[in-house]
Write an enzyme that holds these catalytic residues in place. Structure first.
Site: not given
Ligand code: 26V
Length: 823
Positions: A354, A542-543, A548, A650, A654
């Site tokens: 992801h 979003k987060r 982003k 996602t 929405k």
């Molecule tokens: C986590 C972290 C933690 C450390 C700092 C940087 C960072 C960057 C991204 C993440 C997210 C990890 C996994 C995640 O939640 N991915 C999300 O998954 C969604 C469902 O597939 C997708 O739509 C999003 O684009 C994706 O960021």
């Protein structure tokens, strides 16, 4: 479920006296809410038992995820059962307002964002399609913190979602599993076979809590979401210590165990190397696989056929210990040899990645791993050794490839490498993301295992985010094209028939306006701020993450502010900029972005020269429930991540299905949204992923060049630190420095101009309301392929190889087709 109102009322009254021992007048709102839930749950439990029986010889899919953001269930289930009106009226006759009961429900925050919500959408689609598909996850005592904004800053409040109990769950103590940590491994040769015994371990009891999952038009097919809670094995204090008078030790053992399911980790930069996180990961994996194995054995199927009857999907690398744990069970407990166990394991497990963000890829220090999970470590070492041996035979002296693909290297266990090697399928979550996985992140593995890689573009549950969240639009759609879109979202395409129908377009505009009024009401009630539902609602929720680029949006708003100050006529239509999202508690930069948004809001909303034209709102505590209010009310959907960084997104889908028009980069699923709607119905700008990746590889970007060559941009950037924000002092210096001193990692300055140009085009289009609403209609009409039903059909057909027990979701509603044809 209830044939009529009278039967419902009788059942409801009986239930409240049975379970609460009270009459209706004595009950609190919570009692009344709980009674309604128990009534529905009872019926679902009955159907679950039937489903279980009838699917005994069906392939079972288990979706392992550390996060499930299921949202509130009561309203959604009433919609799915098509009994909302009946229940509303029945309750009204008992002088109960259904909406008051709906407000009682908590929104379990058992996830961080997109990944957890995707898991919940997938559970819905599996239930809808009649796939025996179940969730396996963690029952955290505390979910993601609740966000409060104090003086513009984010503060975090613990999310004690279980404090009144959660009436949807069913504890299944009798199905508990013992999970073993630490200890030593004794190897012994028994009849020429090497056996491994785990000794002196610390046992933890995993107790399952089940939540029934049901979907629209399929009430008799009930799947299960099983969440695990950690308890001491004796389920008591450590009485030996207690009796010896060692009270502290007795209590601390209990709390050490309970810590495992105490709290969800927020996504942040500082979680790597935290032993508790690895404990959580193994805990829910071992418990989940233990219980799968237990029910598999009841089916009397040969173990050799395990992967024909069971599919285990791992949502990112968090559950990747499924691979060595399944090996451990098959070898140590079931007595299979390595090769047979390996075949079964690889064929059972499939993996979704992801993110390509390197800091989010999981790694664990070898010492920590080995000490906590000694037997699992041995198995991982052996997987690594055998893989290297095989690779060396095939790729001879390609040492770089051999090095890059190792599981254990630089003193760490690389979880993504284990996932690719030990599963039969590796997928990305949007076409662009999958290409980046194949050619960048996992390029070495792509040479070895090209056949494993595939794309599964994400989807969303259109029944939650359109049918249930936006009843006015849903009714309008059903009136126009019939109800078949609820079962087959691609039917929404029939709306194109109304593209030039001015009376339909007018109705669409009215629905949007009414939804905006509802959001405006929420803003007024929650923060006392008036926003004008006739202004453009430009939304980014979003987060909060640097990639982003909420910052790019803020700089745009600052620029518009500067323009209006110079020339009040320069901005034609009034605009409301709406932000929402949580920052990880330890992510200082993201928290500063929140403070910046609020400081800007304060300045603009108070300025008498500007506040009629521009408003800025930060919505506190963005979560699934708030999303359901926001998406239907948005005109503009901001999807402006640095190209290549957002795996899919996602939220973009929405918004789209609710008729918001996207302004975005060619990133994640935006690329496919553009293909679906055509470039005239989306506003695309900025660097492409290829350009971003080239800059990262070869260098050549200098943010100062942008800064010096663009005067209005320079003004905005300077305003971060030059006293423009009277109260800020040096507060926003970190942001200023990230842009100029640290060369703007996310290309905010580089994309600024292109963003403004796209935004101008979008405003011009909005000014021509008929054109705008037609664009909105095309977005709704083309959103069907982004239903999670489509994603799940692809997973089921191509990865899990399982059947659906529903056959009508492919087919258009023939009756209505005729009606449309004669219109
Ligand atoms: C986590 C972290 C933690 C450390 C700092 C940087 C960072 C960057 C991204 C993440 C997210 C990890 C996994 C995640 O939640 N991915 C999300 O998954 C969604 C469902 O597939 C997708 O739509 C999003 O684009 C994706 O960021």
């Amino acid at each position: 479920m209830f044939d009529d109102k009278e039967k419902f009322k009788l059942a409801y009254l009986t239930k409240i006296s049975e379970t609460e021992g009270i009459t209706l007048d004595e009950g609190s709102l919570w009692d009344k809410y709980k009674t309604l839930v128990l009534l529905l749950k009872e019926n679902m439990s009955f159907n679950r038992a039937l489903t279980k029986k009838s699917t005994m010889y069906t392939k079972q899919v288990y979706y392992f995820s550390m996060e499930f953001l299921i949202g509130r269930l009561l309203h959604y289930y009433l919609v799915n059962m098509e009994i909302e009106e009946l229940v509303r009226e029945g309750l009204a006759e008992l002088h109960i307002n259904l909406d008051d009961l709906l407000q009682q429900e908590v929104d379990p925050g058992l996830g961080n964002g997109g990944l957890g919500r995707l898991a919940a959408c997938f559970l819905d689609s599996m239930a809808f399609l009649g796939i025996s598909g179940h969730g396996n996850g963690m029952r955290y005592k505390y979910g993601l913190f609740e966000q409060k904004i104090r003086n513009g800053f984010q503060t975090e409040v613990a999310d004690n979602w279980l404090k009144n109990g959660y009436p949807w769950e069913i504890p299944r103590t009798e199905k508990s599993i013992v999970v073993k940590f630490k200890g030593t491994i004794r190897a012994e040769s028994v009849q020429d076979k090497l056996m491994f015994y785990h000794e002196h371990y610390e046992p933890v009891l995993a107790v399952p809590y089940d939540i029934p999952i049901m979907s629209y038009d399929n009430p008799s097919n009930i799947n299960n979401l099983r969440l695990w809670s950690a308890e001491p094995v004796a389920n008591e204090l450590d009485f030996d210590s207690f009796n010896r008078g060692e009270f502290d030790q007795a209590v601390s053992l209990r709390s050490e165990v309970e810590a495992i399911s105490y709290i969800l980790y927020p996504d942040d930069n500082g979680r790597s190397g935290k032993e508790l996180r690895l404990k959580q990961e193994y805990f829910f994996v071992a418990a989940g696989l233990g219980s799968i194995m237990r029910s598999f054995k009841k089916r009397n199927i040969s173990l050799g056929d395990f992967s024909k009857w069971v599919a285990v999907h791992i949502n990112d690398t968090h559950p990747v210990l499924c691979i060595p744990e399944l090996m451990r069970i098959l070898i140590d407990e079931e007595g299979l040899g390595w090769d047979q166990a390996w075949n079964i394991t690889v064929n059972t497990i499939s993996f979704t990645n992801h993110t390509i963000m390197p800091e989010a890829l999981e790694k664990w220090p070898v010492d920590l791993f080995k000490n906590l999970l000694p037997r699992i470590y041995m198995i991982v070492e052996e997987i690594d050794r055998r893989f290297k041996e095989r690779l060396a035979r095939r790729f001879l002296d390609d040492w770089e490839l051999i090095h890059n693909t190792q599981i254990i290297k630089d003193g760490q266990v690389q979880m993504a490498n284990l996932a690719v090697i030990g599963s039969s399928s590796v997928n990305g979550v949007a076409a662009l993301h999958t290409e980046i996985l194949k050619h960048q992140v996992f390029k070495d593995y792509y040479r070895v295992f090209s056949y494993k890689f595939n794309n599964k573009t994400n989807g969303i549950n259109h029944r939650r985010f359109l049918l249930a969240a936006n009843p006015a639009l849903s009714e309008l759609i059903t009136e126009a094209i019939g109800p078949a879109w609820k079962k087959n979202a691609e039917e929404l395409e029939n709306l194109l028939f109304y593209k030039d129908n001015s009376s339909f377009i007018e109705k669409l505009a009215k629905v949007k306006y009414l939804n905006k009024c509802q959001l405006a009401k929420h803003v007024k009630e929650s923060q006392g701020l008036e926003i004008d539902p006739l202004s453009i609602f430009d939304v980014q929720v979003k987060r909060i993450h640097a990639y982003k680029r909420q910052l790019l949006n803020i700089l745009k708003v600052m620029h518009l502010y500067n323009q209006v100050k110079n020339d009040p006529q320069s901005v034609r239509d009034p605009q409301t900029f709406i932000f929402g999202g949580k920052a990880a508690p330890g992510y200082h930069y993201a928290k500063t972005i929140i403070k910046l948004i609020n400081t800007l809001a304060n300045k603009i909303n108070k300025d008498p020269e500007v506040k009629q034209k521009l408003k800025v709102v930060f919505l506190e505590n963005f979560n699934v429930s708030l999303g359901e209010l926001i998406y239907p009310a948005a005109d503009i959907s901001e999807q402006i991540s640095t190209a290549s960084k957002e795996a899919s997104g996602t939220g973009n889908m929405k918004f789209m299905v609710n008729g918001a028009v996207t302004i975005g980069t060619l990133d994640g699923a935006n690329v496919e949204i553009k293909e679906a709607v055509g470039e005239e119905n989306i506003f695309i700008f900025g660097l492409t992923a290829e350009e971003v990746l080239r800059y990262s590889r070869e260098g050549g970007y200098k943010s100062l060049d942008q800064y010096y060559s663009n005067q209005s941009l320079r003004l905005c950037v300077d305003q971060l630190v030059n006293g423009f924000f009277e109260t800020a002092g040096e507060e926003f210096r970190v942001i200023f420095d990230s842009l100029l001193l640290y060369n703007d990692d996310y290309f905010v300055l580089k994309d600024f101009n292109a963003y403004l140009e796209a935004y101008q085009k979008l405003q011009d289009s909005y000014a021509q309301q008929d054109i705008w609403h037609r664009t909105s209609l095309v977005n709704i009409a083309k959103a069907g392929i982004f239903s999670s039903d489509r994603s799940i059909k692809e997973y089921a057909n191509q990865i899990w190889k399982t059947n659906f027990r529903r056959f009508d979701s492919h087919f258009p509603d023939k009756r209505f087709k005729n009606k449309l044809g004669t219109k």
